[in-house]
Write a protein that holds these residues in place. Structure first.
Motif, PDB file in Angstrom:
ATOM      1  N   LEU A   1      41.434  54.334  43.402  1.00 41.98           N
ATOM      2  CA  LEU A   1      41.285  55.791  43.516  1.00 41.98           C
ATOM      3  C   LEU A   1      42.587  56.442  43.969  1.00 41.98           C
ATOM      4  CD1 LEU A   1      37.804  56.105  45.263  1.00 41.98           C
ATOM      5  CD2 LEU A   1      38.398  56.969  42.996  1.00 41.98           C
ATOM      6  N   ALA A   2      43.266  55.789  44.885  1.00 46.91           N
ATOM      7  CA  ALA A   2      44.475  56.396  45.470  1.00 46.91           C
ATOM      8  C   ALA A   2      45.660  56.319  44.521  1.00 46.91           C
ATOM      9  CB  ALA A   2      44.813  55.708  46.781  1.00 46.91           C
ATOM     10  N   LEU A   3      45.746  55.206  43.793  1.00 48.63           N
ATOM     11  CA  LEU A   3      46.937  55.018  42.968  1.00 48.63           C
ATOM     12  C   LEU A   3      46.703  55.309  41.500  1.00 48.63           C
ATOM     13  CD1 LEU A   3      48.210  51.686  44.559  1.00 48.63           C
ATOM     14  CD2 LEU A   3      48.884  54.024  45.120  1.00 48.63           C
ATOM     15  N   GLY A   4      45.466  55.284  41.085  1.00 49.70           N
ATOM     16  CA  GLY A   4      45.149  55.596  39.698  1.00 49.70           C
ATOM     17  C   GLY A   4      45.325  54.437  38.755  1.00 49.70           C
ATOM     18  N   VAL A   5      45.891  53.343  39.240  1.00 45.04           N
ATOM     19  CA  VAL A   5      46.083  52.160  38.382  1.00 45.04           C
ATOM     20  C   VAL A   5      45.636  50.938  39.176  1.00 45.04           C
ATOM     21  CG1 VAL A   5      47.989  53.106  37.053  1.00 45.04           C
ATOM     22  CG2 VAL A   5      48.470  51.839  39.151  1.00 45.04           C
ATOM     23  N   MET A   6      45.430  49.852  38.474  1.00 47.12           N
ATOM     24  CA  MET A   6      45.062  48.614  39.160  1.00 47.12           C
ATOM     25  C   MET A   6      45.566  47.423  38.365  1.00 47.12           C
ATOM     26  SD  MET A   6      43.817  46.886  41.589  1.00 47.12           S
ATOM     27  CE  MET A   6      43.508  48.336  42.557  1.00 47.12           C
ATOM     28  N   ASN A   7      46.118  46.484  39.108  1.00 47.54           N
ATOM     29  CA  ASN A   7      46.489  45.210  38.515  1.00 47.54           C
ATOM     30  C   ASN A   7      45.305  44.282  38.754  1.00 47.54           C
ATOM     31  OD1 ASN A   7      47.407  42.588  38.064  1.00 47.54           O
ATOM     32  ND2 ASN A   7      49.487  43.095  38.704  1.00 47.54           N
ATOM     33  N   TRP A   8      44.472  44.115  37.713  1.00 41.12           N
ATOM     34  CA  TRP A   8      43.206  43.413  37.908  1.00 41.12           C
ATOM     35  C   TRP A   8      43.399  41.936  38.215  1.00 41.12           C
ATOM     36  CZ3 TRP A   8      39.482  46.402  39.200  1.00 41.12           C
ATOM     37  CH2 TRP A   8      39.476  47.730  38.749  1.00 41.12           C
ATOM     38  N   GLN A   9      44.529  41.405  37.789  1.00 37.14           N
ATOM     39  CA  GLN A   9      44.819  40.006  38.114  1.00 37.14           C
ATOM     40  C   GLN A   9      45.050  39.866  39.618  1.00 37.14           C
ATOM     41  OE1 GLN A   9      48.006  38.588  35.693  1.00 37.14           O
ATOM     42  NE2 GLN A   9      47.760  36.481  36.356  1.00 37.14           N
ATOM     43  N   SER A  10      45.826  40.785  40.138  1.00 36.77           N
ATOM     44  CA  SER A  10      46.088  40.762  41.582  1.00 36.77           C
ATOM     45  C   SER A  10      44.806  41.054  42.351  1.00 36.77           C
ATOM     46  CB  SER A  10      47.146  41.807  41.956  1.00 36.77           C
ATOM     47  OG  SER A  10      48.381  41.490  41.374  1.00 36.77           O
ATOM     48  N   ALA A  11      44.014  41.956  41.802  1.00 41.25           N
ATOM     49  CA  ALA A  11      42.753  42.291  42.468  1.00 41.25           C
ATOM     50  C   ALA A  11      41.851  41.064  42.549  1.00 41.25           C
ATOM     51  CB  ALA A  11      42.044  43.424  41.726  1.00 41.25           C
ATOM     52  N   ALA A  12      41.799  40.306  41.452  1.00 38.38           N
ATOM     53  CA  ALA A  12      40.958  39.103  41.425  1.00 38.38           C
ATOM     54  C   ALA A  12      41.476  38.074  42.427  1.00 38.38           C
ATOM     55  CB  ALA A  12      40.951  38.513  40.017  1.00 38.38           C
ATOM     56  N   LEU A  13      42.792  37.965  42.498  1.00 35.85           N
ATOM     57  CA  LEU A  13      43.402  37.016  43.431  1.00 35.85           C
ATOM     58  C   LEU A  13      43.127  37.446  44.870  1.00 35.85           C
ATOM     59  CD1 LEU A  13      44.932  34.481  42.890  1.00 35.85           C
ATOM     60  CD2 LEU A  13      47.081  35.766  42.928  1.00 35.85           C
ATOM     61  N   PHE A  14      43.244  38.728  45.111  1.00 36.24           N
ATOM     62  CA  PHE A  14      42.957  39.285  46.438  1.00 36.24           C
ATOM     63  C   PHE A  14      41.517  38.983  46.824  1.00 36.24           C
ATOM     64  CE2 PHE A  14      42.984  42.105  50.004  1.00 36.24           C
ATOM     65  CZ  PHE A  14      41.814  42.833  49.963  1.00 36.24           C
ATOM     66  N   PHE A  15      40.643  39.222  45.884  1.00 36.91           N
ATOM     67  CA  PHE A  15      39.215  38.972  46.068  1.00 36.91           C
ATOM     68  C   PHE A  15      38.977  37.502  46.452  1.00 36.91           C
ATOM     69  CE2 PHE A  15      35.624  41.660  45.155  1.00 36.91           C
ATOM     70  CZ  PHE A  15      34.556  40.794  45.216  1.00 36.91           C
ATOM     71  N   THR A  16      39.637  36.641  45.690  1.00 35.44           N
ATOM     72  CA  THR A  16      39.481  35.195  45.917  1.00 35.44           C
ATOM     73  C   THR A  16      39.973  34.809  47.302  1.00 35.44           C
ATOM     74  OG1 THR A  16      39.897  34.850  43.570  1.00 35.44           O
ATOM     75  CG2 THR A  16      40.003  32.908  44.996  1.00 35.44           C
ATOM     76  N   ILE A  17      41.115  35.372  47.684  1.00 34.68           N
ATOM     77  CA  ILE A  17      41.700  35.007  48.976  1.00 34.68           C
ATOM     78  C   ILE A  17      40.787  35.416  50.116  1.00 34.68           C
ATOM     79  CG2 ILE A  17      43.585  35.510  50.587  1.00 34.68           C
ATOM     80  CD1 ILE A  17      45.411  35.727  48.126  1.00 34.68           C
TER      81      ILE A  17
ATOM     82  N   SER B   1      35.615  47.303  48.266  1.00 39.65           N
ATOM     83  CA  SER B   1      36.021  48.510  48.996  1.00 39.65           C
ATOM     84  C   SER B   1      37.525  48.721  48.919  1.00 39.65           C
ATOM     85  CB  SER B   1      35.579  48.363  50.451  1.00 39.65           C
ATOM     86  OG  SER B   1      35.414  49.596  51.073  1.00 39.65           O
ATOM     87  N   VAL B   2      38.270  47.680  49.181  1.00 37.03           N
ATOM     88  CA  VAL B   2      39.738  47.791  49.197  1.00 37.03           C
ATOM     89  C   VAL B   2      40.264  48.094  47.785  1.00 37.03           C
ATOM     90  CG1 VAL B   2      41.883  46.509  49.548  1.00 37.03           C
ATOM     91  CG2 VAL B   2      40.063  46.361  51.235  1.00 37.03           C
ATOM     92  N   VAL B   3      39.780  47.305  46.828  1.00 37.75           N
ATOM     93  CA  VAL B   3      40.256  47.514  45.459  1.00 37.75           C
ATOM     94  C   VAL B   3      39.849  48.904  44.972  1.00 37.75           C
ATOM     95  CG1 VAL B   3      39.947  46.722  43.083  1.00 37.75           C
ATOM     96  CG2 VAL B   3      40.327  45.054  44.906  1.00 37.75           C
ATOM     97  N   GLY B   4      38.637  49.306  45.300  1.00 43.05           N
ATOM     98  CA  GLY B   4      38.169  50.634  44.895  1.00 43.05           C
ATOM     99  C   GLY B   4      39.037  51.741  45.461  1.00 43.05           C
ATOM    100  N   ILE B   5      39.364  51.622  46.749  1.00 40.41           N
ATOM    101  CA  ILE B   5      40.181  52.662  47.386  1.00 40.41           C
ATOM    102  C   ILE B   5      41.577  52.693  46.781  1.00 40.41           C
ATOM    103  CG2 ILE B   5      41.301  53.303  49.565  1.00 40.41           C
ATOM    104  CD1 ILE B   5      38.736  52.315  50.977  1.00 40.41           C
TER     105      ILE B   5
END
Lengths: 590, 251
Positions: A487-503, A480-484
């Motif tokens: 959508l809001a920023l148009g870009v994603m740092n997938w490494q950070s997203a994976a780390l966020f997910f893990t945390i 949900s967070v990564v998706g939002i």
């Protein structure tokens, strides 16, 4: 004390304060450090109870004064508003007796309007606030009438007359102050006005008592019997009290002084005599008391049934208990878990039979977690289809690509914020509440259930369940967070997203472990399945404070991940060791 | 086999419940534990089963010439109010119970026969415990211990809230198993004690004492018990419970 009414008033006060004293002693006895110092003998101490009686009288009187002060403070805005206060300085000028009028108002106007509001709310609207029907002391009444078996007629009269007498004593100084401002006359006149007002006030209040007693005699119901009627009646007069001064304007109390003429006061006294006589001859006090007691008790029971006694923990327990009662009366021939043994078997059946219960609780959480993403998707779709815009245009239109990535990095640095969300959504406390209420509360009566190997085996099974549930929730939160963000920023740092997910996944696992660990180490429930321990409350408070602190923390994702991993490993290790050593003697019925 | 309780001490804050209670219980007998409300009967049972920790004293099992400390495995406690997980069926609970205690159960359990022995029919076996009557729950509770067969079985006011038929069934059940166990049940129903017990033990003033067995069927048995339980407890009261085999309580 020969007068029976005075004797009953004094007895009622004694009962109330002894009850209060005992409850305070009981509370302090439950505190971890104090309970060893306070022995049960303290309940016998008459000296202590006398001290509390004196303090209690002082407290009750102060409370009434404070209540009246608060009442006047609530009315103050009406007085000020009607008197056209425009600026901050106007407020101070309004209370300066040397300034008769600023523009169109003065202190007299403010108090005058307040008195009008007070008259409407407390004089005309008094019927809903009669002594016995709006009884905040119904538990005291229950003791006096049902347990001590005092004469209910005498007791009812004593309550009414005591309340009216205390009103006279406590309102007098307040009115003296108010009339000092509004009446342009000497002290004796002001005093007479205050006394006359109180006589009229008493007449109105006694009329309110009479109304309810009469209604009860006729219909076995009164204005407080139905919550909606009571609420409607009260609201009507409160609203009228707030609105009327705007229409009536500021009364001229000097001109109105005729209302406080001796004739009018004598009339009010006459009405008082008639009403007092009615009340003195009223015989249905016992029924009135019982009606109030039963109604109040039903309201309390309803409150506890909704889990109100212990907050969300109590609510989870109660809903688990209700769920267990609704389990289908059916014959379970098929044993789906026959291949399992021992604690695995017990817990498998438990979770099987409570599957719908947990599913319902999960669905709510899932809906809350996924709803923002769905909303964002729908908004994006709407914008693209109908406006040819996108969410990015609202959030990052003026930013360069580098700035957008920095923005994203900043947002990920706020990951500690999600601790409170993961904590709130963790299924750990729900599971422990349910397993205690419907399983362990029975099984803990058997010594074998408290053996270390049994506790560990059960812990492992329940841990797996909580892990699974929390994993699902944290996954959805992550998505949900990564998706939002995407959508809001148009870009994603997938490494950070994976780390966020893990945390956040790790947070979910740690918090789930923590909930279960604390359950076994502290065992916060008592043997009738209610309440929780002070230690548990303190720990929850600490966690909330920690959540608040973490909400403010901004930290690089990698550092936070490492820190959280280290904390989790240490916590898991210490927790498991403590479980083996401590749980067998802590995990028992309290 | 014997169960020896020696100098049991237990208090809650300043309230002393057991003050050196001692007694020897023998296999093959049904003991009735009589005492007033609040005398400490349930407390004593909870202490014997380690549900409560003793402040002093020992609980010993003497068997085959050897004496050792009793463990919770040796003692089964049948509660007045059954404590059973209501989300399970009777069959599931018994299955769980037998698996948890499989090392202590000598022979495999035939569940159908076990349920039949306590007159719980096939339908009851697969019904949720939450739908059991009080009597059925008690039977299931007893069944668990019949399967387990601990040497000592404690029954806390076992026939409370039982109907006539169920009460008779339980009484017959208790009589049928007494030869292999030490059975102690607490009650304040004198007629039950007279009907069922081989020996009466009295808990009064925190101590255990034995009632002369010959007086059990006396016409004034009730009066005797009343007199004993109405006696004031003083420091000088001789401790007759240390030699239970010899001491007798005089009416």
């Amino acid at each position: 004390m020969k007068n029976p009414l005075l004797r009953l008033i004094f007895l009622s006060l004694q009962v109330r304060f002894v009850n209060m004293t005992n409850r305070l002693i009981y509370f302090f006895q439950k505190l971890p450090l104090l309970k060893r110092l306070i022995s049960a003998d303290i309940y016998k101490s008459q000296d202590l109870k006398t001290v509390f009686l004196i303090l209690g009288v002082f407290f009750v009187v102060s409370k009434k004064f404070m209540f009246f002060l608060l009442y006047w403070l609530i009315l103050l805005p009406i007085g000020l508003a009607v008197s056209h206060v425009h600026t901050f300085d106007d407020i101070f000028d309004a209370f300066n007796p040397e300034i008769e009028a600023i523009g169109t108002f003065g202190a007299a106007d403010v108090f005058g309007n307040m008195l009008v509001a007070w008259f409407i709310i407390s004089f005309l609207g008094a019927a809903i606030n009669s002594t016995l029907i709006a009884s905040e002391h119904w538990q005291n009444d229950e003791v006096m009438v049902n347990l001590l078996r005092v004469n209910p007629v005498q007791y009812g009269k004593s309550r009414i007359f005591a309340d009216r007498a205390s009103d006279l004593i406590i309102w007098l100084p307040t009115l003296l102050v108010a009339y000092f401002f509004v009446i342009d006359a000497g002290f004796l006149t002001v005093l007479w006005a205050a006394v006359a007002t109180l006589v009229v006030y008493t007449a109105f209040r006694l009329f309110a008592e009479f109304t309810n007693l009469w209604l009860f005699r006729k219909f076995r119901k009164h204005l407080g019997s139905n919550g909606w009627i009571a609420f409607g009646y009260m609201s009507t007069f409160i609203i009228l009290g707030f609105i009327a001064p705007f229409f009536l304007g500021t009364p001229d109390f000097n001109a109105l002084f005729g209302i406080f003429s001796p004739i009018f006061v004598i009339l009010a006294i006459g009405v008082i005599f008639v009403l007092v006589r009615y009340i003195k001859n009223y015989l249905l006090f016992f029924d009135v008391f019982n009606e109030t007691i039963q109604r109040s008790r039903a309201a309390i029971d309803k409150y506890y049934q909704a889990g109100g006694s212990s907050g969300s923990l109590g609510a989870d327990q109660k809903s688990a208990q209700d769920w267990a009662k609704k389990l289908d009366t059916t014959v379970f021939h098929e044993d789906k878990h026959s291949h399992k043994t021992g604690l695995s078997y017990l817990n498998a059946i438990f979770f099987e039979r409570h599957r719908q219960f947990f599913r319902k609780k999960m669905l709510l959480r899932i809906a809350l977690l996924v709803a923002p993403l769905i909303l964002a998707l729908l908004t994006e779709g709407f914008l693209r289809i109908f406006i040819s815009e996108s969410l990015q245009n609202f959030f990052v239109q003026d930013l360069t690509a580098a700035e957008v990535y920095n923005e994203l990095a900043d947002l990920f640095r706020a990951t500690p914020f999600f601790f409170i969300i993961v904590y709130a959504f963790s299924m750990g406390r729900l599971v422990t509440g349910a397993v205690f209420t419907n399983c362990d509360i029975h099984m803990l009566h058997y010594p074998y259930y408290r053996q270390a190997q049994v506790i560990l085996a059960s812990f492992r099974v329940r841990m797996k369940m909580i892990f699974g549930l929390n994993l699902l929730l944290t996954s959805l939160l992550g998505v949900s967070v990564v998706g939002i963000l995407w959508l809001a920023l148009g870009v994603m740092n997938w490494q950070s997203a994976a780390l966020f997910f893990t945390i956040i996944t790790l947070m979910g696992l740690t918090l789930g472990f923590s909930d279960l660990f604390l359950y076994y180490i502290i065992q916060p429930y008592d043997s009738d399945g209610k309440g929780k321990s002070l230690a548990y409350n303190v720990i929850n408070w600490v966690v909330y404070m920690l959540s608040f602190v973490l909400m403010q923390v901004q930290i690089e994702l990698t550092y936070f991940a490492l820190a959280w991993l280290a904390i989790s490993v240490v916590y898991f290790g210490i927790g498991t060791a403590a479980l083996v050593r401590v749980a067998p003697w802590r995990f028992r019925l309290r | 086999m014997k169960l020896k309780v020696d100098n049991l001490q237990k208090k809650f804050d300043k309230k002393v419940v057991l003050t050196g209670a001692s007694y020897t219980f023998e296999q093959g007998k049904i003991y009735g534990l009589l005492g007033r409300n609040g005398a400490g009967k349930t407390t004593m049972f909870n202490c014997l089963t380690s549900n409560l920790q003793l402040d002093g004293g020992e609980v010993l099992i003497e068997s085959g010439g050897e004496t050792r400390k009793a463990t919770f495995d040796d003692i089964g406690f049948v509660f007045t109010q059954p404590h059973l997980p209501e989300f399970m069926t009777g069959n599931e609970f018994l299955k769980f119970f037998t698996e948890i205690n499989r090392e202590k159960i000598a022979e495999p359990v035939d569940f159908a026969a076990a349920f039949a022995s306590v007159e719980l029919d096939e339908e009851a076996r697969f019904k949720l415990i939450k739908d059991y009557s009080h009597g059925m729950q008690n039977k299931l509770q007893m069944l668990a211990f019949l399967v387990l067969r601990p040497p000592v079985i404690l029954l806390d006011e076992p026939l409370t809230s039982f109907d006539v038929v169920a009460a008779l069934q339980i009484k017959n059940l208790i009589k049928s198993i007494k030869s292999e166990h030490i059975i102690i049940f607490s009650t304040h129903i004198l007629e039950l004690a007279q009907d069922l017990c081989d020996e009466i033990t009295i808990l009064h003033g925190g101590k255990l004492s034995k009632l002369d067995i010959d007086r059990l069927q006396d016409a004034d048995f009730g009066d005797q018990i009343m007199r004993i339980l109405s006696e004031e407890v003083t420091e000088e009261t001789p401790d007759s419970s240390h030699e239970p085999a010899k001491s007798e309580v005089s009416p």
